[in-house]
Every structure is written in C-alpha cells, then in structure tokens.
Design a protein around this motif. Structure first.
Motif, mmCIF file in Angstrom:
data_model
loop_
_atom_site.group_PDB
_atom_site.id
_atom_site.type_symbol
_atom_site.label_atom_id
_atom_site.label_comp_id
_atom_site.label_asym_id
_atom_site.label_seq_id
_atom_site.Cartn_x
_atom_site.Cartn_y
_atom_site.Cartn_z
ATOM 1 N N VAL A 18 -138.451 -39.305 -47.740
ATOM 2 C CA VAL A 18 -139.654 -39.677 -48.499
ATOM 3 C C VAL A 18 -139.176 -40.258 -49.807
ATOM 4 O O VAL A 18 -138.279 -39.694 -50.432
ATOM 5 C CB VAL A 18 -140.517 -38.482 -48.949
ATOM 6 C CG1 VAL A 18 -141.979 -38.836 -48.981
ATOM 7 C CG2 VAL A 18 -140.247 -37.241 -48.187
ATOM 8 N N GLU A 68 -140.864 -41.141 -53.438
ATOM 9 C CA GLU A 68 -142.071 -41.100 -54.273
ATOM 10 C C GLU A 68 -141.845 -41.978 -55.489
ATOM 11 O O GLU A 68 -140.851 -41.801 -56.194
ATOM 12 C CB GLU A 68 -142.357 -39.666 -54.719
ATOM 13 C CG GLU A 68 -142.640 -38.721 -53.559
ATOM 14 C CD GLU A 68 -143.078 -37.350 -54.034
ATOM 15 O OE1 GLU A 68 -143.920 -36.740 -53.372
ATOM 16 O OE2 GLU A 68 -142.567 -36.899 -55.088
ATOM 17 N N ASP A 100 -143.603 -43.940 -59.028
ATOM 18 C CA ASP A 100 -144.682 -44.265 -59.946
ATOM 19 C C ASP A 100 -144.654 -45.770 -60.124
ATOM 20 O O ASP A 100 -143.698 -46.308 -60.692
ATOM 21 C CB ASP A 100 -144.458 -43.588 -61.308
ATOM 22 C CG ASP A 100 -144.752 -42.105 -61.247
ATOM 23 O OD1 ASP A 100 -145.613 -41.721 -60.438
ATOM 24 O OD2 ASP A 100 -144.119 -41.346 -62.000
ATOM 25 N N VAL A 101 -145.684 -46.445 -59.639
ATOM 26 C CA VAL A 101 -145.712 -47.897 -59.779
ATOM 27 C C VAL A 101 -146.888 -48.289 -60.674
ATOM 28 O O VAL A 101 -147.818 -47.503 -60.874
ATOM 29 C CB VAL A 101 -145.835 -48.600 -58.407
ATOM 30 C CG1 VAL A 101 -144.574 -48.394 -57.589
ATOM 31 C CG2 VAL A 101 -147.040 -48.102 -57.632
ATOM 32 N N ILE A 143 -132.067 -45.834 -56.545
ATOM 33 C CA ILE A 143 -133.102 -46.653 -55.907
ATOM 34 C C ILE A 143 -133.890 -47.411 -56.977
ATOM 35 O O ILE A 143 -134.155 -48.608 -56.856
ATOM 36 C CB ILE A 143 -134.045 -45.772 -55.052
ATOM 37 C CG1 ILE A 143 -133.288 -45.172 -53.875
ATOM 38 C CG2 ILE A 143 -135.239 -46.583 -54.553
ATOM 39 C CD1 ILE A 143 -134.052 -44.087 -53.129
ATOM 40 N N LEU A 147 -134.249 -51.401 -57.276
ATOM 41 C CA LEU A 147 -135.549 -52.087 -57.244
ATOM 42 C C LEU A 147 -135.685 -53.024 -58.438
ATOM 43 O O LEU A 147 -136.115 -54.173 -58.297
ATOM 44 C CB LEU A 147 -136.695 -51.067 -57.234
ATOM 45 C CG LEU A 147 -136.960 -50.359 -55.907
ATOM 46 C CD1 LEU A 147 -137.973 -49.241 -56.087
ATOM 47 C CD2 LEU A 147 -137.458 -51.326 -54.835
ATOM 48 N N VAL A 206 -142.058 -50.538 -61.444
ATOM 49 C CA VAL A 206 -141.736 -49.172 -61.031
ATOM 50 C C VAL A 206 -141.274 -48.365 -62.233
ATOM 51 O O VAL A 206 -140.345 -48.769 -62.929
ATOM 52 C CB VAL A 206 -140.630 -49.191 -59.953
ATOM 53 C CG1 VAL A 206 -140.359 -47.797 -59.449
ATOM 54 C CG2 VAL A 206 -141.014 -50.121 -58.819
ATOM 55 N N SER A 207 -141.915 -47.226 -62.508
ATOM 56 C CA SER A 207 -141.501 -46.448 -63.672
ATOM 57 C C SER A 207 -140.721 -45.186 -63.318
ATOM 58 O O SER A 207 -140.026 -44.635 -64.164
ATOM 59 C CB SER A 207 -142.705 -46.103 -64.547
ATOM 60 O OG SER A 207 -143.686 -45.458 -63.789
ATOM 61 N N ASP A 208 -140.836 -44.705 -62.086
ATOM 62 C CA ASP A 208 -140.050 -43.533 -61.706
ATOM 63 C C ASP A 208 -139.898 -43.488 -60.192
ATOM 64 O O ASP A 208 -140.810 -43.890 -59.465
ATOM 65 C CB ASP A 208 -140.732 -42.246 -62.191
ATOM 66 C CG ASP A 208 -139.828 -41.031 -62.039
ATOM 67 O OD1 ASP A 208 -138.596 -41.182 -62.228
ATOM 68 O OD2 ASP A 208 -140.324 -39.939 -61.710
ATOM 69 N N VAL A 209 -138.753 -43.029 -59.738
ATOM 70 C CA VAL A 209 -138.522 -42.893 -58.303
ATOM 71 C C VAL A 209 -137.883 -41.539 -58.025
ATOM 72 O O VAL A 209 -136.950 -41.148 -58.721
ATOM 73 C CB VAL A 209 -137.575 -44.008 -57.763
ATOM 74 C CG1 VAL A 209 -137.378 -43.866 -56.271
ATOM 75 C CG2 VAL A 209 -138.112 -45.385 -58.086
ATOM 76 N N ARG A 210 -138.410 -40.813 -57.054
ATOM 77 C CA ARG A 210 -137.806 -39.545 -56.643
ATOM 78 C C ARG A 210 -137.592 -39.620 -55.137
ATOM 79 O O ARG A 210 -138.475 -40.063 -54.393
ATOM 80 C CB ARG A 210 -138.733 -38.353 -56.930
ATOM 81 C CG ARG A 210 -139.231 -38.244 -58.347
ATOM 82 C CD ARG A 210 -138.287 -37.605 -59.306
ATOM 83 N NE ARG A 210 -138.114 -36.174 -59.092
ATOM 84 C CZ ARG A 210 -137.174 -35.461 -59.712
ATOM 85 N NH1 ARG A 210 -136.318 -36.045 -60.540
ATOM 86 N NH2 ARG A 210 -137.077 -34.165 -59.506
ATOM 87 N N ALA A 211 -136.425 -39.174 -54.700
ATOM 88 C CA ALA A 211 -136.122 -39.220 -53.275
ATOM 89 C C ALA A 211 -136.220 -37.817 -52.689
ATOM 90 O O ALA A 211 -135.829 -36.834 -53.315
ATOM 91 C CB ALA A 211 -134.722 -39.774 -53.064
#
Lengths: 76, 76
Positions: A41, A43, A45-46, B21, B25, B33-38
C-alpha cells in the motif's frame, strides 16, 4: 487529499513472500489458511484536486510494475 | 473467505521507503505530493467462519510488528 494505492501481484505470478507467510502461519498453528498473497500500500498526501489521470500516471511510471502487478487507486 | 490485512507504519516512525518514493515522484515531475508512506497488504484465503479474534492473533503474533506498525483487518 489522501490517495491510497494498492499494489498486488497478478494472479499466476509467483509470490515467495506470501508463501513464506503462509508457511509461518501454519507453523504457528493457524490451519484454516489456504492461500496468502503479499502486496503493497502506498499512502500519499496529494494536492487537492489531483485527478485520477495523474495518480494513474504515477502508478504506471513508478509505483507499480504493470508487467507483474495490478494496482487500485482509492482517494478520499 | 477473503481476509485483507493492511499494515502501515505508525505516525512518527521513519519511513525511508516512503521518502525514496516521494523523491522519485518529484524527480518525475509530480509536484503536488506532500507526503508518502509505504505499507503492506496481505491477502489471505481463510476458512469460512474464521473469526476476527483469530485474524487479530495472526496479526499480533506474526504479520505486524505492533511496536512500530498499525494493522487493519478487512473481511469479505
């Protein structure tokens, strides 16, 4: 805006991680499990108003390997 | 019966995979995109009637590291 990308292996693609989890669950005495597949997965924040086309482009270009993986996009 | 387990890092836990990631991006020109968590998804075929307690035990004992990870169970 939150976007969630679910990435799973296509049916028929070998999944050693899933196999290992399955084996470990059996070893712990969980017998009712007949198949396990492992996926990812992501996740994000866009920016508000990011359209599905953009999210799809992210998946196709970077996040998923479309040869062996399916992806599903969820926004909220 | 299908069960899906979603495993995500708890807030505050460093996520180098998500960072990588995010960076990639940005490099591809996706700026919103301000934050991504995998995280991980585990899809299981379990025996019909497997109760939530059993699925919870699988998560606590094997699938999730509850010190640093949250999990969510979905059945269908």
């Amino acid at each position: 805006m939150k976007a969630r990308i679910f990435i799973t292996l296509k049916p028929g693609v070998l999944d050693p991680q899933g196999k290992a989890i399955h084996h470990a669950l059996n070893g712990l005495g969980f017998d009712g499990v007949s198949d396990v597949r492992a996926g990812k997965v992501i996740e994000m924040d866009v920016a508000d108003g990011t359209d599905d086309e953009t999210l799809k482009a992210m998946c196709e270009k970077l996040l998923a390997n479309t040869v062996i993986e399916n992806y599903r996009i969820e926004t909220e």
